[in-house]
Each structure stands twice: as C-alpha cells, then as structure tokens.
Design an enzyme around this catalytic site. Structure first.
Site, PDB file in Angstrom:
ATOM      1  N   GLU A 416       0.711  -1.186   0.012  1.00 13.44           N
ATOM      2  CA  GLU A 416      -0.118  -0.031  -0.059  1.00 13.44           C
ATOM      3  C   GLU A 416       0.715   1.443  -0.026  1.00 13.44           C
ATOM      4  O   GLU A 416       0.135   2.473   0.127  1.00 13.44           O
ATOM      5  CB  GLU A 416      -0.872   0.009   1.196  1.00 13.44           C
ATOM      6  CG  GLU A 416      -2.197  -1.038   0.930  1.00 13.44           C
ATOM      7  CD  GLU A 416      -3.389  -0.909   1.858  1.00 13.44           C
ATOM      8  OE1 GLU A 416      -4.279  -1.510   1.424  1.00 13.44           O
ATOM      9  OE2 GLU A 416      -2.985  -0.259   3.087  1.00 13.44           O
TER      10      GLU A 416
HETATM   11  C1  BMA Z   1      -5.193  -3.298   4.423  1.00  8.31           C
HETATM   12  C2  BMA Z   1      -4.333  -4.110   4.685  1.00  8.31           C
HETATM   13  C3  BMA Z   1      -3.997  -4.203   6.055  1.00  8.31           C
HETATM   14  C4  BMA Z   1      -5.045  -3.751   7.110  1.00  8.31           C
HETATM   15  C5  BMA Z   1      -6.201  -4.188   6.356  1.00  8.31           C
HETATM   16  C6  BMA Z   1      -7.661  -3.774   7.131  1.00  8.31           C
HETATM   17  O1  BMA Z   1      -4.952  -1.842   4.483  1.00  8.31           O
HETATM   18  O2  BMA Z   1      -3.165  -3.892   3.918  1.00  8.31           O
HETATM   19  O3  BMA Z   1      -3.009  -3.093   6.426  1.00  8.31           O
HETATM   20  O4  BMA Z   1      -5.152  -4.682   8.151  1.00  8.31           O
HETATM   21  O5  BMA Z   1      -6.366  -3.376   4.837  1.00  8.31           O
HETATM   22  O6  BMA Z   1      -7.849  -2.603   7.308  1.00  8.31           O
END
Ligand code: BMA
Length: 833
Positions: A416
């Site tokens: 991300e």
């Molecule tokens: C995304 C994942 C995690 C997080 C999940 C739930 O951002 O990459 O970082 O736990 O969503 O929010």
C-alpha cells in the site's frame, strides 16, 4: 562444515534486574516471562496494557557451550543466527562479536579470534525496541499506520508487533530462530540458484552455486536430481551444473494438477572429501504473471505452465503475536484448511515477517501459490545509508532462502505504499486549501520520501530480485498498476485493494460495479464465535461495546460498523451469541457477493484474494479462520464460492435496486435471476442447472432446468429469468448445478433483505449419525449453523442453505456432543427454551 546447535535452555533476565528466568531458544522475552509466571496472558481481557511497557527494558540471554580442538582447527568459526529480534549485541567470552538491527536477516558473526577450546560463554543483549523507535520518531517523525506505535518503520522488525487494526501492541524480542556455531573447513555452500528452461517437452535445470571459499584448492560440485518417482538425473558431463529432465512431472497449483516435487542436491567436494551439501525440493513449472493488454485494459493473472489461473485465496498475517508459538503443525493445519476451502493462493502480507521455511514447504506440497510481499507496509521510510545497507542484506538473505520454492509466484515490493503516496500527491493540494498550514495526515513528511520510495521499490529490490531470482515476476507494490505512482488502484490494470465495502461502508451490491483485474485485498469483519470470545472475557465483558470487547477490536469503531451493516440485513439479534452468529453471516455474504461477481467475469477478473485468512490473537477481525483455528461462516462459504465449478446467481430485487424500502419509487422493481456457471478446471464440464421458485416452507411454486457444457477455464451465463410476479418477501429461488446427477454447486437468492423475508420456522434438528451429522429442516433454512459442545468441531460443510428436507454432513474433526442447529430464522426471535 561442522555445526554446534546452540538452541535450548539459556539464562535470561532484564538488564539491571535482580532476577533471572529460563530462556527457551528459539523463543522470546514474552514467551519466557509467561513461562516464568512474570507476566499474565497478554491476550486475556486488557492484559496487553501491562505487557506492552515490559519492552521498555533491555533483556540479556546467555549460555555456556563447549568447543573441541577439531572445531578450532577449521578455517573460520561463526556464530550463525537465523533470526534475532531485533536490536542485539552479541558477545563471546566478553568480546563484542557484533550487533544486529534487523529481525528479517540471517546474521553471522566471526568469532575465531575469541573462541577457545572447552567452555565458551555466549551472551546476547536485546535493546528495548520501544525506546529505539521513540528516539527515532522524535528525530525523524513520518507517517505510518496509526494503529501502530509511532516510529515503527524506523526498525526492521515485523511492523504489526507494534499494533495493527487487527493486532495487539506486543513488540516482543529474542532469539526467535535457530542459533548455532558453524565451523567452515576450506569452503562451504552459501546458497544455490536453480534456473529452469522448459523446451521441447523437457526441462533443463542449471544450478548456480554461491560458495564461501577459504582455500585455493580445486573444488567441485556434484549435482543429482531425484524425481518424485525416484528417478535420478545427473549432469550430462561429470562435475557439470546442467541437468536434463525428460518426461518432466510438472508442478501445478491446487486444482490444476499434481504438486510434484524434485529433490535437487549439490555436494561441495575437495577431491573425494565432502565439505558441504545443499538439498532442496523444487517444482518443475513455468510461472509468471501476464500483463497482456486487452479490451478492458491490461490483464493481471498468474500463468502456470502456460495456463492462466484465477487466483482464489486470502492474505496471510503472522499466526501469533508471540512468535515462539508458531510451529509447523499449526501452520500446516491452517494451510490445509485453506486448501480445503479450494484456495490456490495466499498472499504473505508486508507488515509481518518472512515466514519460516516450513510455511513454503507446505505451500509447495499443497499447491498454494505464494504472493510474497517484502516486509514494508503502510509507512514512509527514510533511505539512509545504514537503512539501505540493512534492507539490501535483508532482501538478499530472504531471496536466497526462498527462491527455490515451487509455490513462490511473485515478489512484491510493499503493501500500500505506492497507493498512499499517490493519494497524498492527489489530495494534498485540495487538503491544504481546506486545511491551510496543516499537513495531510498521511502525507510524506519529507520530499525525500517520494525519491526514497522509488529507489527502494523500483530500483533496489527489483535489482536484487533480478540478480538472484531472475525467473520470478517482481511487482513494485500492492496495489499497483505497474509503478511510478501511476494510479496504483486503477480498476483495469494490475491489482487492487477495494475497501469501499467495509471501510467505505458501502453496501455489498457495490462490488458488482467493478470488474477488477485482480483483487488482492477486500474484506469484511465479524466477531469470532462465543467460545473464542469466552477465552478473553469475563461474563460481564460480553457486550460488544464493553471495554474488553473494544480492546479486542482494533479497527476504530468497527463494532458499531458491524451493527450498521447488520441493520441493513438482519432483524436485531436478541442476545450476544446470536449477534456473534449474525455478524459472521454478514461477513460470509459480503465476501460471497464480491467473489461470485468476479468469478462470473472470469477472464476479465483473474484474482480474488480476501483480506484476511487468519488472526494472531483472539480478536474481532476480517479473518475467516480465528486465532484458535476455528472456521467462521466465511471460511465455509469460501469452500463453496471458491469451488472449482461454481453456479452463482446474479439476482435483482429490492436490495439491489431500492434498499431504502420507504423511498417511493416510480419504476417497477425488477425481480430476476441470471445464472452463471464458472468452470475453473482444465476440462469442459457438462451438467444441469436446476432452479425453483419457492415459498418459505420451501414448497416449489415454479421450476425449471437447463443442460449446458461450460468450456474449461471460462464462465457461461444463462438467459435471465424474470420473477416480477414473485411476492417479494415470501418467495425465493433455489438453484443447483449437477453433473451426472451429482450435486456440485448451488445456493438460494432472495429478492429482499433477509430481515424482511417471511421465514417459516424450519424446526431444525441435528443428530449425530455415525461419523456425520444428520440435519432435518421442515422449511427453507438459510445459513444453517451446526454446533456442538466442541468449539473445534469441523464439518465438511456448515452455515449452508436447506430447502427443507434432510442433509448428512460429514465430520472432518472434533466431537459431536450436544448438537444444536440454528439459522437466520432464529435471528431476531427470543431464544426457544
Ligand atoms: C489493508 C491491509 C492491512 C489492514 C487491512 C484492513 O490496509 O493492507 O494493512 O489491516 O487493510 O484494514
């Protein structure tokens, strides 16, 4: 090469403390404090709050070991640590042998000058991770996930140990992997790269050994390859490093063929003296990712042996916040449970750690493709010279360690961070207009962060992968559309993280608006089952808004979010246990909605990887399997919606057109169902779609069927069926796909929200019947949940639909004491005595 294992019992204690405890190695500080009764179970109620500050201390581990003359005679002696968490000082016989600062690395400290024959004392001091990140944060503040302790990204340590939106803040420390004294005689094998060339129906293996030499003498490497059938292959010419495999038994992911593994052995020799050996299992296959352009944009799919597969799986996080509790048996059970639910893929998420070898061995054996993130997530990193040196060594260590695995599908730079940076770029101008002088919350604090991102994920890591693992696909980030902050979450290119449903509080129907090429994250939360909640609560805590329940909910006010979604779907549950049940049905239905939709568009969408597979402690989360390995309704649903051949329904009704029932509408409500059969096998399938319009008592009002053949690896739609005359709240459609009269897939579709459907009392009855459960329903029953006193009961199916009648469900594990059954009918009704 000679080795003395130094695992086992060590002396341990807090630096400056007047007490000592046993230190189990491999292990950790929290593990040892727990064993010594010096810490309460950090998972129970709010005990995490007491455990966290214990990591403000430094801890020391020490042991004595003996070395004989023969060992001393070797060219070099090294203390080899497979994993030190994280900031450590290593002393041998009082001499500083070295320092460590990266838990993901393999460390070797030369000790020849200090080691002696007989007794030697090895001491490892772990410095407080909390004090370190606080200091770094003060001097270099920058954004990182706000669910973790600020500054976590300054330390090469599993980020989620500092807290995450599903995990506790338990920043443990210790000798978390094997430790040994290694004595190298003349030379040793550091690692071996095995390259594959598939040509003319044969496979040509080329080995590239990396040696660590302390002699000028002529060394040879003897190679043998042993097939799954025991056939042994040798290089054409003696001492050669190329081996030809005819009639190769290819490795396939689960659902596509066998997971045949060949054992490759390289022996380093000096004349006839064997100095060292390297042996690993590999799979013969071609494996890449296609980004071919097409009518929709650019596809993104795994291609194995030339076959484009639809990735079906979930994101994997560390299995326990206390790493010593992770073991091969537990991991095998988790991954076997993934395979049982027809997974063919797991994504190792970038905020944890690079799992142990056994994780990948099991994925190789089970045919689970591994999307492997490098360990960077939701944070900005300063690429200082020492950080660069550390992350380069980390990447080299782990690429070398993992590159031989058949299941390793791709390397991915980070989780991300391209998305957050691009978001910051996009939003900052607007934000500073609205909030003059205030930085955007997740904006990079230093202009250098953009450049550092590109250097790390679009230069350093791909360069190392290109050099050490040239045949594997590298992807800069998840999500990404190819890199350079070029719209990383673009729906028509690369992979996406789709969170409008859940984080964006959009209804499930929202999934149908998108035809992503590869969804690598999407999810929905639910509460774990009552037995799991009871493991960390007192009776008075068992209210979803209690302090303890909110301590075990780390995604902000998500317990309320679950209720909000519940209010759109189910009647208000009367009791705590039914609320837990209802939340799991929501989660299962939400994800089913998305996955079935994308599988109906197989070819355009080629991946559905659900956030998340597992939990690292007992918690409310997106997991389909909870901390104790108990399947939630979602995992049973996954077993159905990831079935190789799937019959699913695109239903149109009130929920899809007019969820707000009090809104007056002018155009008539469409009530229709369009069936689609998705075939994710390599063979055509021929079968019958049977459907029936039914009343709440499951009596058939109207029915039909159609025979079709679905080509391999494709989806076939049937003509839309109109049910405009159906009474909205008291008619539903059941549908089944049968091949040679055997049921394969099916389900039911409502035209209104379940809370408004006139369910009849199915008077469910569940009885043990040999090694199975016999369930009887006297009417339509939705999400039939079978339970026994054994919370670890695992059935071949559960949380399923019944159109009245009887069903026999096999037991996969667990006991059948005091069987009970309930269904959606029971939500919103007083509990029957
Ligand atoms: C995304 C994942 C995690 C997080 C999940 C739930 O951002 O990459 O970082 O736990 O969503 O929010």
């Amino acid at each position: 090469m000679k080795r003395i294992q130094l695992n086992g019992l060590w002396h341990a204690g807090a630096v400056g403390g007047d007490w000592e405890m046993e230190g189990q190695v491999p292990g950790s500080v929290y593990g040892d404090l727990l064993a010594a009764g010096r810490m309460a179970d950090p998972y129970y109620r709010e005990n995490e709050l007491e455990a966290f500050p214990l990591m403000n201390e430094d801890y020391r581990y020490s042991r004595i070991f003996n070395v004989d003359r023969e060992m001393l005679g070797c060219e070099t002696l090294l203390i080899r640590c497979e994993g030190l968490d994280t900031l450590a000082e290593i002393r041998l016989n009082g001499h500083m042998a070295g320092q460590a600062d990266n838990m993901h690395r393999t460390w070797e400290f030369p000790v020849s000058e200090w080691i002696q024959q007989g007794e030697n004392q090895l001491e490892i001091t772990f410095l407080s991770p909390l004090k370190y990140i606080a200091r770094e944060w003060d001097s270099r503040p920058c954004w990182g996930s706000t669910d973790a302790t600020p500054g976590f990204q300054h330390l090469r340590k599993a980020h989620c140990m500092f807290g995450w939106d599903w995990g506790p803040r338990l920043p443990d420390a210790g000798i978390w992997r094997d430790i040994s004294l290694v004595a190298v005689e003349k030379a040793r094998i550091v690692s071996v790269a095995v390259l594959q060339e598939h040509r003319g129906g044969k496979v040509y293996l080329t080995l590239a050994p990396e040696l660590d030499e302390y002699t000028e003498e002529y060394l040879t490497v003897a190679v043998t390859v042993t097939g799954p059938d025991g056939r042994v292959f040798h290089p054409a010419e003696p001492g050669g490093l190329c081996v030809e495999i005819d009639q190769p038994d290819l490795w396939w992911p689960s659902g596509y063929g066998r997971q045949s593994l060949y054992t490759v052995r390289a022996e380093l020799k000096l004349g006839s003296l064997s100095l060292d050996s390297w042996e690993r299992r590999i799979g013969l296959r071609t494996l890449t990712v296609s980004r071919a352009k097409d009518e929709w944009g650019e596809e993104f799919c795994h291609v194995i042996n030339g076959v484009k597969i639809f990735a079906m799986g979930a994101d994997y996080i560390p299995e326990d916040s206390l790493l010593p509790r992770v073991n091969p048996q537990r991991t095998r059970r988790l991954l076997e449970d993934a395979k049982l639910a027809h997974f063919n893929c797991v994504r190792v998420w970038g905020g944890g750690y690079y799992p142990d070898d056994f994780f990948y061995d099991i994925c190789d054996e089970l045919g689970l493709l591994v999307w492997q993130d490098f360990m960077y997530a939701c944070a900005y990193y300063d690429l200082t010279p020492s950080f660069e040196q550390s992350i380069r060594a980390e990447a080299v260590d782990n690429v070398r360690r993992l590159r031989h695995h058949a299941s390793l599908a791709l390397w991915c730079g980070n989780n991300e961070m391209e998305m957050f940076q691009q978001e910051a770029l996009r939003m900052e101008p607007l934000y500073s207009l609205i909030h003059p002088g205030q930085p955007l919350p997740f904006a990079p604090h230093r202009p250098s962060h953009m450049a550092d991102y590109i250097k790390m994920f679009e230069y350093i890591l791909p360069e190392i992968c290109g050099k050490l693992d040239p045949q594997r696909f590298y992807w800069p980030a998840s999500p990404s559309s190819g890199g350079a902050f070029d719209d990383p979450n673009h729906p028509d290119r690369g992979d996406v993280h789709y969170w409008d449903v859940w984080h964006g509080e959009k209804p499930f129907t929202e999934y149908r608006k998108f035809h992503f090429r590869y969804a690598s994250e999407f999810g929905f939360q639910s509460f774990p089952c009552l037995a799991t909640v009871e493991s960390f609560t007192l009776p008075e805590d068992r209210n979803i808004f209690s302090r303890v329940m909110e301590r075990h909910q780390r995604n902000g006010a998500a317990n309320g979010k679950i209720l909000n979604y519940l209010s759109q779907t189910y009647l208000y549950p009367y009791d705590f246990d039914t609320l837990l049940y209802a939340s799991q049905l929501l989660q299962a239905d939400a994800i089913r909605y998305g996955v079935e939709h994308w599988r109906r568009f197989r070819g355009r969408c080629m991946g559905a990887v659900i956030w998340q597979l597992n939990d690292c402690w007992p918690v409310v989360s997106w997991a389909s399997i909870d901390y104790f390995g108990r399947w939630k309704a979602l995992h049973y649903a996954a077993k159905r919606f990831f079935a190789p051949v799937l019959l699913s329904a695109l239903e149109e009704g009130e929920t899809t057109q007019n969820p707000k029932i009090n809104e007056f509408r002018t155009d008539p409500l469409e009530c229709s169902v369009t069936f689609c059969v998705t075939n994710d096998t390599m063979e055509p399938v021929t079968g019958r779609v049977r459907w029936a319009l039914r009343s709440p008592s499951a009596d058939i009002v109207r029915e039909g069927c159609e025979d079709i053949t679905v080509p391999p690896l494709s989806a076939s739609w049937l003509p839309k069926l109109d049910f405009a005359d159906a009474e909205l709240t008291s008619r539903y459609v059941s549908f089944d796909w049968e091949e040679q009269e055997t049921w394969v897939s099916g389900g039911t579709a409502l035209f209104c929200a379940p809370k408004h459907f006139a369910f009849a009392d199915p008077q469910l009855c569940a009885k043990a019947d040999g090694d199975a459960v016999l369930v009887t329903a006297r009417a339509f029953a939705r999400f039939v949940e079978i339970r026994s006193d054994d919370p670890d009961l695992l059935l071949e199916d559960n949380y399923f639909e019944m159109n009245g009648g009887q069903r026999r469900v096999a037991v996969l594990r667990g006991r059948l004491d005091n069987l009970t059954a309930r269904s959606v009918y029971d939500i919103g009704r007083e509990k029957r005595p």
